[in-house]
Design an enzyme around this catalytic site. Structure first.
Site, mmCIF file in Angstrom:
data_model
loop_
_atom_site.group_PDB
_atom_site.id
_atom_site.type_symbol
_atom_site.label_atom_id
_atom_site.label_comp_id
_atom_site.label_asym_id
_atom_site.label_seq_id
_atom_site.Cartn_x
_atom_site.Cartn_y
_atom_site.Cartn_z
ATOM 1 N N ASP A 121 50.801 -4.091 14.381
ATOM 2 C CA ASP A 121 51.162 -2.671 14.289
ATOM 3 C C ASP A 121 52.351 -2.437 13.372
ATOM 4 O O ASP A 121 52.986 -1.388 13.434
ATOM 5 C CB ASP A 121 51.449 -2.088 15.680
ATOM 6 C CG ASP A 121 52.560 -2.829 16.406
ATOM 7 O OD1 ASP A 121 53.165 -3.733 15.810
ATOM 8 O OD2 ASP A 121 52.820 -2.493 17.575
ATOM 9 N N SER A 175 43.027 -1.891 15.121
ATOM 10 C CA SER A 175 43.698 -0.690 15.627
ATOM 11 C C SER A 175 45.214 -0.859 15.590
ATOM 12 O O SER A 175 45.751 -1.806 16.172
ATOM 13 C CB SER A 175 43.250 -0.419 17.063
ATOM 14 O OG SER A 175 43.924 0.692 17.600
ATOM 15 N N VAL A 176 45.883 0.055 14.901
ATOM 16 C CA VAL A 176 47.349 0.038 14.870
ATOM 17 C C VAL A 176 47.945 1.226 15.619
ATOM 18 O O VAL A 176 49.165 1.329 15.755
ATOM 19 C CB VAL A 176 47.875 0.008 13.416
ATOM 20 C CG1 VAL A 176 47.424 -1.260 12.719
ATOM 21 C CG2 VAL A 176 47.433 1.238 12.635
ATOM 22 N N LYS A 209 53.112 -8.469 10.638
ATOM 23 C CA LYS A 209 52.633 -8.896 11.958
ATOM 24 C C LYS A 209 51.108 -8.879 11.996
ATOM 25 O O LYS A 209 50.497 -7.833 11.809
ATOM 26 C CB LYS A 209 53.181 -7.985 13.053
ATOM 27 C CG LYS A 209 52.719 -8.403 14.452
ATOM 28 C CD LYS A 209 53.157 -7.419 15.506
ATOM 29 C CE LYS A 209 52.656 -7.855 16.872
ATOM 30 N NZ LYS A 209 52.884 -6.853 17.908
ATOM 31 N N ALA A 258 52.474 -5.865 28.906
ATOM 32 C CA ALA A 258 52.537 -4.562 29.561
ATOM 33 C C ALA A 258 51.280 -3.729 29.413
ATOM 34 O O ALA A 258 50.972 -2.896 30.270
ATOM 35 C CB ALA A 258 53.747 -3.784 29.030
ATOM 36 N N GLU A 268 59.756 4.596 15.229
ATOM 37 C CA GLU A 268 58.774 5.354 14.460
ATOM 38 C C GLU A 268 58.605 6.773 14.996
ATOM 39 O O GLU A 268 58.756 7.016 16.199
ATOM 40 C CB GLU A 268 57.410 4.651 14.513
ATOM 41 C CG GLU A 268 57.426 3.253 13.952
ATOM 42 C CD GLU A 268 56.174 2.465 14.265
ATOM 43 O OE1 GLU A 268 55.817 1.596 13.455
ATOM 44 O OE2 GLU A 268 55.552 2.715 15.319
ATOM 45 N N GLY A 320 47.318 -5.924 18.546
ATOM 46 C CA GLY A 320 48.696 -6.414 18.491
ATOM 47 C C GLY A 320 49.382 -6.130 17.168
ATOM 48 O O GLY A 320 50.578 -5.873 17.121
ATOM 49 N N ARG A 333 52.711 6.842 9.904
ATOM 50 C CA ARG A 333 53.908 7.118 10.687
ATOM 51 C C ARG A 333 55.167 6.813 9.884
ATOM 52 O O ARG A 333 55.179 5.953 9.006
ATOM 53 C CB ARG A 333 53.892 6.356 11.998
ATOM 54 C CG ARG A 333 53.618 4.885 11.899
ATOM 55 C CD ARG A 333 53.470 4.281 13.290
ATOM 56 N NE ARG A 333 52.662 3.070 13.282
ATOM 57 C CZ ARG A 333 51.862 2.713 14.286
ATOM 58 N NH1 ARG A 333 51.757 3.471 15.348
ATOM 59 N NH2 ARG A 333 51.159 1.600 14.222
ATOM 60 N N THR A 387 59.299 -3.685 25.611
ATOM 61 C CA THR A 387 59.096 -3.848 24.170
ATOM 62 C C THR A 387 58.854 -2.503 23.504
ATOM 63 O O THR A 387 59.334 -2.233 22.406
ATOM 64 C CB THR A 387 57.892 -4.778 23.904
ATOM 65 O OG1 THR A 387 58.163 -6.055 24.482
ATOM 66 C CG2 THR A 387 57.628 -4.933 22.417
ATOM 67 N N THR A 412 49.310 -9.292 21.429
ATOM 68 C CA THR A 412 50.536 -10.073 21.515
ATOM 69 C C THR A 412 51.682 -9.306 20.878
ATOM 70 O O THR A 412 51.476 -8.352 20.137
ATOM 71 C CB THR A 412 50.356 -11.443 20.841
ATOM 72 O OG1 THR A 412 50.001 -11.249 19.471
ATOM 73 C CG2 THR A 412 49.252 -12.238 21.538
#
Length: 351
Positions: free
Chosen positions: A237, A302-303, A241, A149, A66, A235, A55, A94, A211
């Site tokens: 991504d 997983s991102v 992080k 969320a 993004e 979390g 991305r 967020t 998170t």
């Protein structure tokens, strides 16, 4: 003189947040999650048909914005999405998003839709798709670390697709856990609020971490993770992080969506460049083995990848038919004579 009516090609179906919610309730959320899981997996089976690129990200001190594009040669899609953890302090989301589908043959858009809700649905469906192949046989309990969320969507997808019936919850903010307990009441899930992440993962077959803080973090340490579990790490991504201690990755078999993106943004950004990973499409197509035995630790790093958004947009377009749950937006100038764009403008002048 009145303005000329827009042509059919100029009208693009738009799904608002209100209509997306209506569509989900019209179909049923667990049905949506199950069907969307199958649609995403079907597109993973034809992974080679898609354009693939990491991305395009614009980073700032506040967060990231993004664009996520892809095409299968017939349909093009992109998603606009942001990630701003500090928004929570202002009462803002967020993550927000919208997306578009277009015909490759003409370049004309054929769908514009909100994707804040749809991203939560497709992320949960992708997690369930991976767990269907990687989680231990007969898995019934999931730990959910991070109760923000996306958490309820994750829980319901694992219930609908994988048969999970017990969710153990932990968040550093007890109000987030209280919210999730309240929202999952009446869903058929047994829900247990826990006082620590260590407590939450006890007896869990699947551990999901979700998170928000965009920093190197250690949500799980190596000594917390026993053999045989499936870790669904969603979390991480963006660069800088992470959620897992690197020693967990040294013990796990790690599965990813698209390595060039995941090595920048995922848990594996902590590891050496030659750290071995398996692309998940290979598991889906039988080219690689997923879970081998009961003692194996599997990790889905997983991102989020553009093909999953493509699948979600295509699913919504197909499911919209006959519902009327959209608005036609006049957003494409399409004069009767394609050479006479100026004339179309002139004819619309009021006298």
């Amino acid at each position: 003189m009145s303005s000329p009516l827009p042509s059919e090609k100029a009208l693009v179906p738009f799904v608002s947040v209100e209509n997306m919610m209506r569509l989900v309730h019209h179909i049923g959320i667990e049905t949506v999650l199950t069907e969307l899981t199958d649609v995403i997996e079907a597109d993973f089976r034809r992974w080679g048909s898609f354009d693939k690129t990491p991305r395009v990200a614009s980073h700032s001190g506040e967060g990231v914005i993004e664009l996520m594009p892809t095409s299968d040669g017939e349909i093009y899609s992109f998603k606009y999405v942001n990630g701003h953890p500090k928004n929570m302090a202002q009462g803002l989301q967020t993550v927000t998003a919208f997306g578009l589908l277009a015909e490759v043959s003409t370049g004309y858009p054929v769908l514009l839709t909100e994707m804040t809700l749809l991203t939560a649905l497709r992320t949960a469906a992708t997690s369930a798709m991976a767990a269907r192949h990687l989680a231990p046989r007969g898995a019934r309990t999931m730990a959910m670390i991070g109760n923000g969320a996306q958490a309820e969507f994750q829980a319901l997808a694992m219930k609908a697709v994988c048969g999970i019936d017990h969710i153990r919850l932990y968040d550093i903010d007890p109000l987030a856990t209280e919210k999730m307990v309240r929202n999952l009441a009446g869903t058929g899930l047994t829900v247990t609020a826990c006082s620590s992440s260590q407590s939450a993962i006890e007896n869990a077959d699947i551990i999901t971490t979700c998170t928000a803080d965009k920093q190197y973090a250690t949500i799980l340490t190596d000594n917390m993770v026993g053999s045989g579990v499936h870790i669904n790490a969603i979390g991480g991504d963006c660069p800088g992080k992470t959620e897992l201690h690197r020693d967990i990755l040294l013990r796990a078999d790690t599965f990813v969506e698209y390595p060039p993106q995941t090595r920048i943004e995922g848990e594996i950004q902590q590891m050496d460049a030659d750290y071995p990973v398996t692309e998940f499409w290979q598991v889906v197509t039988g080219k690689a083995t997923g879970r081998r035995d009961a003692s194996q630790i599997t990790l889905f790093d997983s991102v989020g990848f553009a093909i999953e958004d493509f699948s979600a947009l295509r699913y919504v377009r197909d499911r919209l038919r006959g519902t009327g749950l959209y608005q036609d937006l006049d957003i494409i100038a399409d004069p009767d004579d394609p050479r006479d764009l100026f004339g179309m403008l002139q004819r619309a002048r009021q006298t």
